[in-house]
Design a protein around this motif. Structure first.
Motif, PDB file in Angstrom:
ATOM      1  N   ALA A   1       0.832  -1.206   0.000  1.00 41.71           N
ATOM      2  CA  ALA A   1       0.000   0.000   0.000  1.00 41.71           C
ATOM      3  C   ALA A   1       0.867   1.256   0.000  1.00 41.71           C
ATOM      4  O   ALA A   1       0.568   2.232  -0.704  1.00 41.71           O
ATOM      5  N   GLU A   2       1.967   1.240   0.760  1.00 49.62           N
ATOM      6  CA  GLU A   2       2.871   2.389   0.775  1.00 49.62           C
ATOM      7  C   GLU A   2       3.546   2.564  -0.584  1.00 49.62           C
ATOM      8  O   GLU A   2       3.760   3.695  -1.032  1.00 49.62           O
ATOM      9  N   THR A   3       3.876   1.451  -1.236  1.00 42.26           N
ATOM     10  CA  THR A   3       4.486   1.528  -2.567  1.00 42.26           C
ATOM     11  C   THR A   3       3.524   2.160  -3.570  1.00 42.26           C
ATOM     12  O   THR A   3       3.917   3.017  -4.372  1.00 42.26           O
ATOM     13  N   VAL A   4       2.264   1.737  -3.520  1.00 42.11           N
ATOM     14  CA  VAL A   4       1.260   2.308  -4.425  1.00 42.11           C
ATOM     15  C   VAL A   4       1.046   3.782  -4.115  1.00 42.11           C
ATOM     16  O   VAL A   4       0.861   4.607  -5.023  1.00 42.11           O
ATOM     17  N   PHE A   5       1.064   4.150  -2.830  1.00 42.69           N
ATOM     18  CA  PHE A   5       0.895   5.554  -2.446  1.00 42.69           C
ATOM     19  C   PHE A   5       1.974   6.418  -3.094  1.00 42.69           C
ATOM     20  O   PHE A   5       1.703   7.540  -3.553  1.00 42.69           O
ATOM     21  N   LYS A   6       3.198   5.908  -3.140  1.00 42.31           N
ATOM     22  CA  LYS A   6       4.303   6.689  -3.704  1.00 42.31           C
ATOM     23  C   LYS A   6       4.294   6.669  -5.232  1.00 42.31           C
ATOM     24  O   LYS A   6       4.651   7.664  -5.867  1.00 42.31           O
ATOM     25  N   SER A   7       3.899   5.540  -5.828  1.00 37.86           N
ATOM     26  CA  SER A   7       3.908   5.454  -7.297  1.00 37.86           C
ATOM     27  C   SER A   7       2.681   6.108  -7.926  1.00 37.86           C
ATOM     28  O   SER A   7       2.766   6.695  -9.005  1.00 37.86           O
ATOM     29  N   ARG A   8       1.520   5.963  -7.270  1.00 39.72           N
ATOM     30  CA  ARG A   8       0.258   6.582  -7.725  1.00 39.72           C
ATOM     31  C   ARG A   8      -0.104   6.152  -9.143  1.00 39.72           C
ATOM     32  O   ARG A   8      -0.627   6.940  -9.938  1.00 39.72           O
ATOM     33  N   ASP A   9       0.162   4.905  -9.480  1.00 40.95           N
ATOM     34  CA  ASP A   9      -0.134   4.395 -10.814  1.00 40.95           C
ATOM     35  C   ASP A   9      -1.631   4.110 -10.937  1.00 40.95           C
ATOM     36  O   ASP A   9      -2.177   3.322 -10.158  1.00 40.95           O
ATOM     37  N   PRO A  10      -2.332   4.716 -11.912  1.00 43.09           N
ATOM     38  CA  PRO A  10      -3.777   4.478 -12.040  1.00 43.09           C
ATOM     39  C   PRO A  10      -4.138   3.016 -12.276  1.00 43.09           C
ATOM     40  O   PRO A  10      -5.249   2.592 -11.959  1.00 43.09           O
ATOM     41  N   VAL A  11      -3.211   2.237 -12.842  1.00 41.24           N
ATOM     42  CA  VAL A  11      -3.487   0.823 -13.087  1.00 41.24           C
ATOM     43  C   VAL A  11      -3.803   0.093 -11.778  1.00 41.24           C
ATOM     44  O   VAL A  11      -4.575  -0.865 -11.762  1.00 41.24           O
TER      45      VAL A  11
END
Length: 556
Positions: free
Chosen positions: A160-170
């Motif tokens: 979840a933290e990785t997605v928060f930083k990447s913010r990839d719409p996929v």
């Protein structure tokens, strides 16, 4: 077969177009792949699997990036291993056959298509799949997506933290699915932050949803959230820009306030260390007027007592390790207390009223004790472990509280209260206070001042020993340990008032907090120099310190 190829071509065109519908379908495929019970190679069509793997064999960054995205959206059983191999630069392809291979932990080549050992394939004819910044970013996003549904809570939170930083719409549909299935409250919050980061950064989203997402990010309140809102404000305009700027300012204001709280906490932590190191000196200096330059070595001997106890426990009864500090505290008190009495009876008693000779004698004694410890234990630092209850940390607002420092503060308060009770309610404490206030009158009343001197010096040395037990948890245990605290200890005693325990407490905490607030401004060394200059000027106005106490040194 022709129909299958047409469907595959259509899927490739949709993926290459990066439309909103394609993103939704891709993320849905990720969910299906992660939640599916079967992960065998037969669960994915052979031609579709080959199509995904072929993108890693073109030696083109753009194709590799697309391959990573399709890999995350498929149920290729070797997908996570391929991403890990790519991250460690251990993913290969055969230019002739277009086969993709990875190395396992033992260094053996594994076929990415089957997950079996690669028979007849040598590393010499393979090429590594190349990386650039764009590929690395796509790889990190894919790794985060693949672990969002992991059974390990720590991995889900990290994802979840990785997605928060990447913010990839996929990743948005997958995050929403994972959020709906999540039971852990803290991980749900992490998923909500990740979803808000994606929505707030995506200009194609509805403005109302983006504003609501910005509010969620602002409530997160850490530096990552502030940085994200600043980047959103720089890339947008209108209401989104204004809301992001307001959120970033609010977070920065809150972080500045928490920074002051953290400085106070660090100051209290440092003050508790200074209190432990100085409180024994306050007794010997206050009662006897002795400038004991070997006081730091009593601290050092207490730390080495802790090391000796732990070494014995490791060798004879490891189950007692978590109780090693409780065993070390009374032993360190006894060892250093007896040594202190011996020093007073053999050296100090002949030097009363001669402060310069006392200073020189105890300084020479400190060098002798350091050399003795070097001869016995060696000059290298010694390892003193932390029991389980002093390990780790926990969050308090926006700061992290380490368990070790917290317990040292508790220990310092306990030592202070215990010493205060000893001086207030015991016959020995009464006699010692009488000697402090008026030595000749106490002697006339029948108090054996020589005995009180020896016991008081032993008490001060014993407290220095148990201070060494605590300091062994936060500092290097070496023959020079005491030298780091002797000057600060004298500063605390003189500033607080010679022989006054409450003055020692206030001075230790005040100097600790002041030092931590001055470090970011002036630096550690210059900050300590400024504090020393302040104390010198303060003593010019109040020679007896913050809390004056009448004693033999004052009478002289």
């Amino acid at each position: 077969m022709r129909t299958t190829r047409l469907i595959g071509a259509a899927l490739r065109r949709v993926t290459a177009g990066f439309t909103r519908k394609a993103i939704g379908l891709s993320a849905a495929a990720i969910v299906a792949g992660l939640l599916g019970a079967s992960l065998s190679p037969t669960s994915l069509r052979a031609d579709a699997m080959d199509d995904v793997l072929a993108k890693f064999a073109t030696d083109k960054f753009a194709d590799t990036e697309k391959g990573i995205q399709e890999l995350a959206a498929s149920d290729v059983p070797t997908g996570p291993a391929m991403l890990d191999a790519l991250a460690s630069n251990q993913l290969y392809f055969d230019p002739a056959t277009k086969g993709v291979y990875l190395k396992d932990a033992a260094g053996a080549l594994i076929a990415a298509r089957t997950g079996a050992a690669a028979e007849g394939v040598t590393e010499a004819r393979l090429k590594k799949v190349r990386l650039n910044n764009s590929v690395r970013a796509a790889m990190q996003t894919a790794q985060g997506a693949l672990t969002l549904m992991s059974p390990d809570p720590a991995k889900r939170r990290s994802a979840a933290e990785t997605v928060f930083k990447s913010r990839d719409p996929v990743s948005l549909p997958l995050v929403q699915t994972a959020l709906a299935a999540e039971k852990d409250v803290k991980i749900r919050v992490a998923f909500e932050h990740a979803r808000a980061a994606i929505i707030a950064s995506d200009k194609s989203q509805d403005e109302i949803k983006r504003l609501e997402a910005i509010d969620v990010i602002r409530d997160r309140g850490d530096q990552d959230a502030a940085s994200l809102l600043s980047s959103i404000a720089a890339a947008n305009d209108g209401r989104v820009k204004a809301s992001a700027e307001d959120g970033a300012r609010a977070i920065q204001s809150r972080l500045a306030l928490w920074a002051h709280v953290q400085n106070i906490w660090y100051g209290l932590s440092l003050g508790s260390v200074l209190l432990l190191a100085a409180i024994g000196l306050a007794i010997t200096f206050g009662v006897m007027g002795v400038i004991n330059m070997a006081h730091g070595e009593m601290v050092m001997l207490g730390a080495y007592t802790t090391f000796t106890v732990q070494e014995w426990i490791r060798g004879h009864n490891p189950a007692l390790f978590d109780y090693s500090l409780f065993i070390s505290i009374p032993l360190a008190f006894v060892v250093t207390g007896v040594i202190g009495i011996i020093i007073e009876r053999t050296i100090i008693r002949y030097l009363y009223g001669r402060p310069l000779e006392t200073l020189l004698a105890t300084f020479g004694l400190s060098l002798m004790l350091q050399q003795a410890v070097r001869s016995i234990f060696g000059a290298n630092n010694r390892e003193v472990g932390a029991p389980a209850f002093m390990s780790g940390s926990f969050d308090f607002g926006a700061i992290a509280i380490t368990s070790g420092r917290m317990w040292i503060i508790v220990f310092a308060i306990a030592v202070f209260v215990g010493l205060l009770m000893l001086l207030r309610v015991t016959p020995f404490g009464l006699r010692m206070r009488a000697v402090t206030q008026n030595r000749r009158m106490a002697s006339a009343m029948g108090i054996d001042t020589n005995r009180i001197d020896a016991l008081a010096f032993g008490l001060g040395s014993g407290i220095a020993g148990i201070a060494g037990v605590a300091l062994s948890q936060i500092d290097n245990v070496s023959p020079n340990l005491g030298q780091s605290y002797i000057i600060d200890s004298f500063m605390v005693v003189v500033f607080g008032g010679v022989g006054n325990l409450w003055g020692t407490l206030v001075a230790a905490l005040s100097l600790g907090i002041a030092n931590k607030f001055m470090e970011p401004i002036a630096g550690a060394v210059l900050g300590k120099i400024l504090l020393l200059v302040f104390i010198i000027l303060f003593i010019q106005k109040r020679p007896r310190g913050l809390f004056a106490l009448k004693g033999r040194a004052v009478e002289a």
